[in-house]
Motif scaffolding. Structure first.
Motif, PDB file in Angstrom:
ATOM      1  N   GLU A 235      11.285  76.214  53.793  1.00 46.64           N
ATOM      2  CA  GLU A 235      11.814  75.383  54.884  1.00 46.64           C
ATOM      3  C   GLU A 235      10.884  74.209  55.173  1.00 46.64           C
ATOM      4  O   GLU A 235      11.337  73.072  55.349  1.00 46.64           O
ATOM      5  CB  GLU A 235      12.000  76.226  56.150  1.00 46.64           C
ATOM      6  CG  GLU A 235      12.711  75.473  57.261  1.00 46.64           C
ATOM      7  CD  GLU A 235      13.053  76.378  58.447  1.00 46.64           C
ATOM      8  OE1 GLU A 235      13.487  75.838  59.482  1.00 46.64           O
ATOM      9  OE2 GLU A 235      12.894  77.604  58.335  1.00 46.64           O
ATOM     10  N   GLU A 236       9.568  74.487  55.191  1.00 43.61           N
ATOM     11  CA  GLU A 236       8.600  73.413  55.402  1.00 43.61           C
ATOM     12  C   GLU A 236       8.586  72.470  54.205  1.00 43.61           C
ATOM     13  O   GLU A 236       8.481  71.245  54.364  1.00 43.61           O
ATOM     14  CB  GLU A 236       7.210  74.002  55.609  1.00 43.61           C
ATOM     15  CG  GLU A 236       7.058  74.833  56.869  1.00 43.61           C
ATOM     16  CD  GLU A 236       5.721  75.542  56.896  1.00 43.61           C
ATOM     17  OE1 GLU A 236       4.733  74.902  57.296  1.00 43.61           O
ATOM     18  OE2 GLU A 236       5.665  76.712  56.494  1.00 43.61           O
ATOM     19  N   HIS A 239      11.414  70.053  54.400  1.00 40.98           N
ATOM     20  CA  HIS A 239      11.158  68.987  55.381  1.00 40.98           C
ATOM     21  C   HIS A 239      10.341  67.859  54.754  1.00 40.98           C
ATOM     22  O   HIS A 239      10.697  66.674  54.872  1.00 40.98           O
ATOM     23  CB  HIS A 239      10.408  69.548  56.586  1.00 40.98           C
ATOM     24  CG  HIS A 239       9.812  68.489  57.466  1.00 40.98           C
ATOM     25  ND1 HIS A 239      10.567  67.719  58.326  1.00 40.98           N
ATOM     26  CD2 HIS A 239       8.521  68.043  57.589  1.00 40.98           C
ATOM     27  CE1 HIS A 239       9.785  66.845  58.952  1.00 40.98           C
ATOM     28  NE2 HIS A 239       8.541  67.030  58.527  1.00 40.98           N
ATOM     29  N   GLU A 243      11.212  63.948  53.756  1.00 32.20           N
ATOM     30  CA  GLU A 243      10.443  62.811  54.254  1.00 32.20           C
ATOM     31  C   GLU A 243       9.997  61.919  53.090  1.00 32.20           C
ATOM     32  O   GLU A 243      10.092  60.682  53.162  1.00 32.20           O
ATOM     33  CB  GLU A 243       9.218  63.304  55.027  1.00 32.20           C
ATOM     34  CG  GLU A 243       9.523  63.894  56.385  1.00 32.20           C
ATOM     35  CD  GLU A 243       9.941  62.823  57.385  1.00 32.20           C
ATOM     36  OE1 GLU A 243       9.251  61.794  57.492  1.00 32.20           O
ATOM     37  OE2 GLU A 243      10.982  63.018  58.048  1.00 32.20           O
TER      38      GLU A 243
END
Length: 415
Positions: A235-236, A239, A243
């Motif tokens: 999940e991180e 992200h 980005e």
């Protein structure tokens, strides 16, 4: 030769290094070209770095690589009186005695002092250049010193340690100011040290990529995402890949698409995954992973309408342009069955010969071609039957085997 950067160089540094997410890299490149032609030595120096490839400038800008052009620009920057140009030329091995004679400085130390003045004034690029002068031992030539300048080896070693260690502070200043390359050198400084002079401090390197990601550098966001994916913190990772992709870092729309297709760190979404692959290909039409995965999506009709012609196109690009064998099974099927391309047993066999993993349908296709003498090969029923038997319970292979029988003498023949 005043220790001040022109407005053109300041703006270019902002868009090329300090805030590469602006997407104005090409405009900054053009600005540098114009300033260099007008006699701005610092512009010539920065422009030279832009021509040197991803080791010196972010790949996402898409700048051309031209070592000869870079060398000429570095020499030009020295002649134009750029202190930064002198130090970069020195670092690059381009400050030959003949080039050095053309600089309008009395000595390398004078050029270095001017670069330090720029660095102390807060310019991150200058801070990075000064840091490199310490990190790579260029200070020896700048200060015109060597082992023979000291009474003992211990004094020389102490001198080296005192100067080399200065790079750490300069690199941190440059990193905080927007030069993400400084973190690369900090990482080496912390993880490897320097011979028996500087001891490694690996604990200090632990969060460098995370810090760079938080500073907004797309490349560091990608590197940090790689670390998170490896640690299965999907999940991180998603992200930071997102980005990085939105910031223009090459390859990261593919990574986002992969995680959505696999349902790692998010719900599975084949349609969005395909859209991400298409975004990657809009940036780089020959990206291997995006061509392969989008080709498979069109072959299987997952996330996009099934379209064998598009599947064959994308998979062929990855194979032909990048030498990828990842999609050769699908390419073989397209040629064997005439899916999205004319039926061609010759090409089918060429692709099948690159399938070096166990695959029952691939064995069936091989068996069919050899047993029937298709694709430019001589009929070889025993070899074909061997492949068909290897295909095991694959239905089409079992059906094809019914066309052959073994004689009393143990020879396979057509029924």
């Amino acid at each position: 030769m005043a220790a001040v950067l022109s407005n053109e160089v300041k703006q270019a540094l902002q868009d090329i290094y300090y805030n590469e997410r602006t997407g104005r890299g090409k405009e900054a490149f053009a600005l540098l070209e114009k300033a260099s032609a007008a006699g701005d030595g610092d512009a010539s120096c920065v422009l030279a770095r832009c021509y040197c490839g991803y080791q010196y400038v972010w790949r996402g800008h898409g700048f051309p690589e031209d070592d000869q052009r870079a060398t000429k620009l570095l020499h030009k920057s020295v002649e134009q009186g750029s202190a930064l140009g002198v130090l970069v030329a020195l670092r690059s091995g381009e400050l030959t005695p003949s080039v050095q004679k053309k600089m309008p400085f009395e000595s390398l130390q004078q050029a270095f002092d001017q670069a330090v003045e720029l660095a102390e004034g807060g310019d991150a690029f200058s801070q990075y250049v000064v840091g490199n002068s310490y990190f790579w031992w260029d200070f020896l030539r700048i200060q015109n010193k060597g082992k023979d300048s000291f009474a003992s080896q211990a004094e020389f070693k102490a001198y080296l340690k005192e100067n080399i260690s200065k790079c750490e502070d300069w690199f941190w200043k440059a990193f905080r100011g927007g030069i993400y390359f400084a973190a690369n050198n900090l990482n080496q400084y912390y993880t490897k040290g320097d011979e028996d002079i500087i001891d490694p401090q690996p604990e200090k390197a632990r969060d460098l990529w995370k810090t760079g990601a938080e500073y907004g550098h797309p490349l560091h966001q990608s590197i940090y995402a790689d670390e998170l994916k490896k640690a299965e913190r999907y999940e991180e990772a998603l992200h930071w890949y997102t980005e990085a992709a939105e910031g223009g870092n090459p390859g990261d729309w593919f990574e986002v698409g992969y995680l959505y297709e696999a349902g790692k760190g998010t719900e599975k979404d084949a349609a969005y995954a395909a859209a991400c692959y298409e975004k990657e290909l809009a940036r780089d039409p020959v990206h291997m992973g995006a061509n392969n995965y989008l080709g498979r999506a069109y072959f299987q009709g997952t996330g996009v309408p099934q379209d064998y012609a598009k599947a064959f196109h994308y998979l062929s690009v990855a194979h032909d342009k990048k030498g990828s064998t990842w999609g050769v099974f699908y390419l073989a099927k397209c040629c064997f069955y005439g899916l999205g391309t004319p039926q061609d047993y010759v090409k089918a066999l060429q692709f099948l010969n690159q399938v070096d993993w166990q695959n029952k349908e691939a064995d069936y296709m091989r068996g069919y071609i050899h047993a029937r003498g298709l694709g430019g090969v001589q009929e070889n029923i025993p070899k074909g039957v061997e492949y068909l038997q290897k295909a095991g319970n694959f239905d089409k292979a079992k059906e094809e085997l019914l066309h052959y029988k073994k004689t009393l003498f143990g020879k396979w023949v057509r029924r």
